[in-house]
Design an enzyme around this catalytic site. Structure first.
Site, PDB file in Angstrom:
ATOM      1  N   GLY A   1       0.776  -1.238   0.000  1.00 21.15           N
ATOM      2  CA  GLY A   1       0.000   0.000   0.000  1.00 21.15           C
ATOM      3  C   GLY A   1       0.799   1.276   0.000  1.00 21.15           C
TER       4      GLY A   1
ATOM      5  NE  ARG B   1      -2.736   2.803 -11.289  1.00 21.15           N
ATOM      6  CZ  ARG B   1      -2.723   4.010 -10.781  1.00 21.15           C
ATOM      7  NH1 ARG B   1      -2.272   5.026 -11.493  1.00 21.15           N
ATOM      8  NH2 ARG B   1      -3.133   4.234  -9.561  1.00 21.15           N
TER       9      ARG B   1
ATOM     10  CB  CYS C   1     -14.810   2.535 -30.397  1.00 21.07           C
ATOM     11  SG  CYS C   1     -13.873   2.728 -31.906  1.00 21.07           S
ATOM     12  CD  GLU C   2     -15.789   1.620 -23.452  1.00 19.83           C
ATOM     13  OE1 GLU C   2     -15.950   2.329 -22.439  1.00 19.83           O
ATOM     14  OE2 GLU C   2     -15.799   0.395 -23.442  1.00 19.83           O
TER      15      GLU C   2
HETATM   16  N1  LLP Z   1      -0.831  -7.188  -0.718  1.00 18.20           N
HETATM   17  C1  LLP Z   1      -2.103  -7.449  -1.043  1.00 18.20           C
HETATM   18  C2  LLP Z   1      -2.815  -8.516  -0.354  1.00 18.20           C
HETATM   19  C3  LLP Z   1      -2.732  -6.687  -2.046  1.00 18.20           C
HETATM   20  O1  LLP Z   1      -3.993  -6.946  -2.364  1.00 18.20           O
HETATM   21  C4  LLP Z   1      -2.021  -5.658  -2.694  1.00 18.20           C
HETATM   22  C5  LLP Z   1      -2.652  -4.848  -3.744  1.00 18.20           C
HETATM   23  C6  LLP Z   1      -0.681  -5.443  -2.324  1.00 18.20           C
HETATM   24  C7  LLP Z   1      -0.120  -6.226  -1.319  1.00 18.20           C
HETATM   25  C8  LLP Z   1       0.192  -4.416  -2.984  1.00 18.20           C
HETATM   26  O2  LLP Z   1      -0.281  -3.122  -2.889  1.00 18.20           O
HETATM   27  P1  LLP Z   1       0.637  -1.896  -3.384  1.00 18.20           P
HETATM   28  O3  LLP Z   1       1.887  -1.868  -2.523  1.00 18.20           O
HETATM   29  O4  LLP Z   1       0.978  -2.099  -4.791  1.00 18.20           O
HETATM   30  O5  LLP Z   1      -0.210  -0.701  -3.165  1.00 18.20           O
HETATM   31  N2  LLP Z   1      -4.878  -1.581  -9.543  1.00 18.20           N
HETATM   32  C9  LLP Z   1      -4.766  -0.610  -8.482  1.00 18.20           C
HETATM   33  C10 LLP Z   1      -4.077  -1.161  -7.262  1.00 18.20           C
HETATM   34  C11 LLP Z   1      -4.744  -2.394  -6.687  1.00 18.20           C
HETATM   35  C12 LLP Z   1      -3.986  -3.011  -5.563  1.00 18.20           C
HETATM   36  C13 LLP Z   1      -4.565  -4.317  -5.148  1.00 18.20           C
HETATM   37  N3  LLP Z   1      -3.864  -4.962  -4.096  1.00 18.20           N
HETATM   38  C14 LLP Z   1      -4.075   0.635  -9.047  1.00 18.20           C
HETATM   39  O6  LLP Z   1      -3.670   0.629 -10.204  1.00 18.20           O
HETATM   40  O7  LLP Z   1      -3.945   1.627  -8.347  1.00 18.20           O
END
Ligand code: LLP
Length: 428
Positions: free
Chosen positions: A240, A321, A352-353
């Site tokens: 996160g 994104r 096409c959106e």
């Molecule tokens: N651990 C778990 C259980 C997760 O579900 C995630 C991300 C992470 C770690 C890693 O999170 P990060 O450090 O990358 O924030 N597609 C979205 C982000 C979705 C994240 C889902 N889970 C975007 O492009 O912002």
């Protein structure tokens, strides 16, 4: 103009990515093209590792593969000593292929099928259960030696509602009231070694929610320890860590994050005699986001009385994104870095959106057909979320390092669009 780090350079108005000309990359490999910077991936990983190790020896960094599952990226991180966070059999498969040892992979899936559980058991990875249902089904299939339980600490955070993964509305984790049941069930089935896990969301730029949720999880761990005499071998505080995308956003201070999280952790485990568990985190974005650039070629300019559109060859099939989260990505004109930002454009893709817009009202130098745009901070959740929508083959990926480059993923062909499709007899 925004320059994120030393691996992006302006040489005579041309963008160089760790010593390689973006213009030459686009000419040689065509566009759209993801370019990944090996040295930056390593640097990000080492920054985080160094910051954590200043405070505690027993740390583990699980790279969250969902951000970017390219084999080359996985291999680099395995080589750096990372562990791996996987959420699907596919991610486990790719991580094993890249050389990760199964015991260094933590599987944190949600709504997992029985055949997937069997696959995980056969692979020998550590399972982090997301529900009592999954745990019951796992124990029927196999009694693992080590097990982790994902708690929902009730505190969630993230850059968009869709990426908040804890709290009352979240489908993830086991609610506090069911946690004892989970560990009790595992203990009585014969599980010997334990972990505990949380992940509150993605793209978090404040330390506060991490601390609040960590405190909550530590309290839950302490209760489990006191009531059931469970000793935790590892505690995983999830991923996160955010990365700034907009010019006015400030990075999360990694030293402060490490210091505050580990001060809380060490004090809590000492006061409550919780032993010396491994302190684990699972960053995805932080490791790979600013190590990726998406190159896209301008093909069309359309000027209306209201808007100036730049038409490019990457759309939300390539980078989703902006379309799904309204995310901002820095954009520069890779072949004209010295131009004055005197125009305001919308950057639009080929789909096409009407939602196929990569940026709105962006200040850029005057742009011409044939120019090359570089979309920055595209290394995380870029290629991994790309699709074949509108029947556009997925793009290629290149890795650069010390002025060298190598194709790490071929561009899909038109044939790939029909691969696996069959016509029933009555249509032949
Ligand atoms: N651990 C778990 C259980 C997760 O579900 C995630 C991300 C992470 C770690 C890693 O999170 P990060 O450090 O990358 O924030 N597609 C979205 C982000 C979705 C994240 C889902 N889970 C975007 O492009 O912002």
């Amino acid at each position: 103009m925004v320059f994120l780090h030393k691996f992006l350079e302006n040489r005579g108005g041309i963008l160089y990515i760790d010593g390689v000309s973006a213009v030459e990359l686009a000419d040689r490999f065509d566009t759209p093209l993801y370019v990944l910077i090996e040295n930056r991936i390593r640097e990000n990983f080492r920054e985080l590792k160094g910051a954590l190790l200043k405070h505690y020896d027993k740390i583990r960094i699980y790279y969250s593969a969902k951000a970017n599952t390219s084999l080359a990226v996985l291999k680099i991180l395995n080589n750096e000593g990372a562990y791996l966070d996987a959420v699907s059999p596919g991610e486990v498969f790719l991580a094993l292929k890249a050389g990760f040892k199964p015991e260094r992979i933590l599987f944190t899936g949600t709504n997992v099928r029985d055949d997937e559980i069997k696959f995980l058991v056969d692979s020998g990875v550590i399972i982090n259960v997301d529900s009592l249902s999954q745990l019951r089904r796992l124990l029927k299939i196999h009694i693992p030696e080590v097990l982790s339980v994902r708690v929902n600490p009730e505190i969630g955070a993230g850059h968009h509602e869709h990426v908040i993964t804890a709290g009352r509305n979240s489908k993830f984790g086991i609610w506090e009231t069911d946690i004892f049941e989970a560990y009790k069930m595992a203990l009585s089935a014969g599980v010997k070694r334990f972990g505990i896990h949380m992940h509150i969301g993605s793209g978090i730029l404040d330390i506060e929610p991490f601390l609040l949720a960590a405190e909550k999880m530590l309290k839950i761990a302490d209760q489990v320890h006191k009531k059931l005499n469970v000793t935790f071998e590892f505690m995983d505080f999830g991923g996160g860590i955010g990365v700034p995308y907009k010019p006015n956003e400030k990075p999360l201070n990694i030293d402060e994050f490490a210091s505050k999280m580990l001060t809380l952790f060490k004090r809590f485990i000492a006061e409550n005699r919780l032993g010396e568990p491994f302190f684990c985190i699972e960053p995805g974005r932080f490791i790979v986001c600013d190590a990726g650039v998406l190159l896209t070629r301008v093909n069309t300019l359309k000027i209306t009385p209201f808007k100036k559109f730049i038409g490019v060859d990457a759309g939300f099939n390539t980078l989703i994104r902006p379309a799904i989260y309204g995310s901002y990505h820095p954009i520069i004109v890779a072949n004209n870095l010295n131009g004055l930002e005197k125009e305001t454009y919308d950057v639009a893709g080929p789909l096409c959106e009407s939602g196929d817009i990569l940026a709105r009202d962006r200040r850029l130098p005057e742009v011409y057909e044939g120019d090359l745009l570089a979309i920055l901070n595209a290394g995380a959740y870029g290629f991994s979320m790309s699709s074949q929508y509108n029947s556009r083959p997925r793009c290629a990926e290149v890795l650069v390092k010390d002025s060298r480059c190598a194709l790490i993923r071929e561009r899909e062909s038109l044939e790939d669009l029909s691969r696996g499709q069959r016509l029933p007899d009555w249509l032949k």
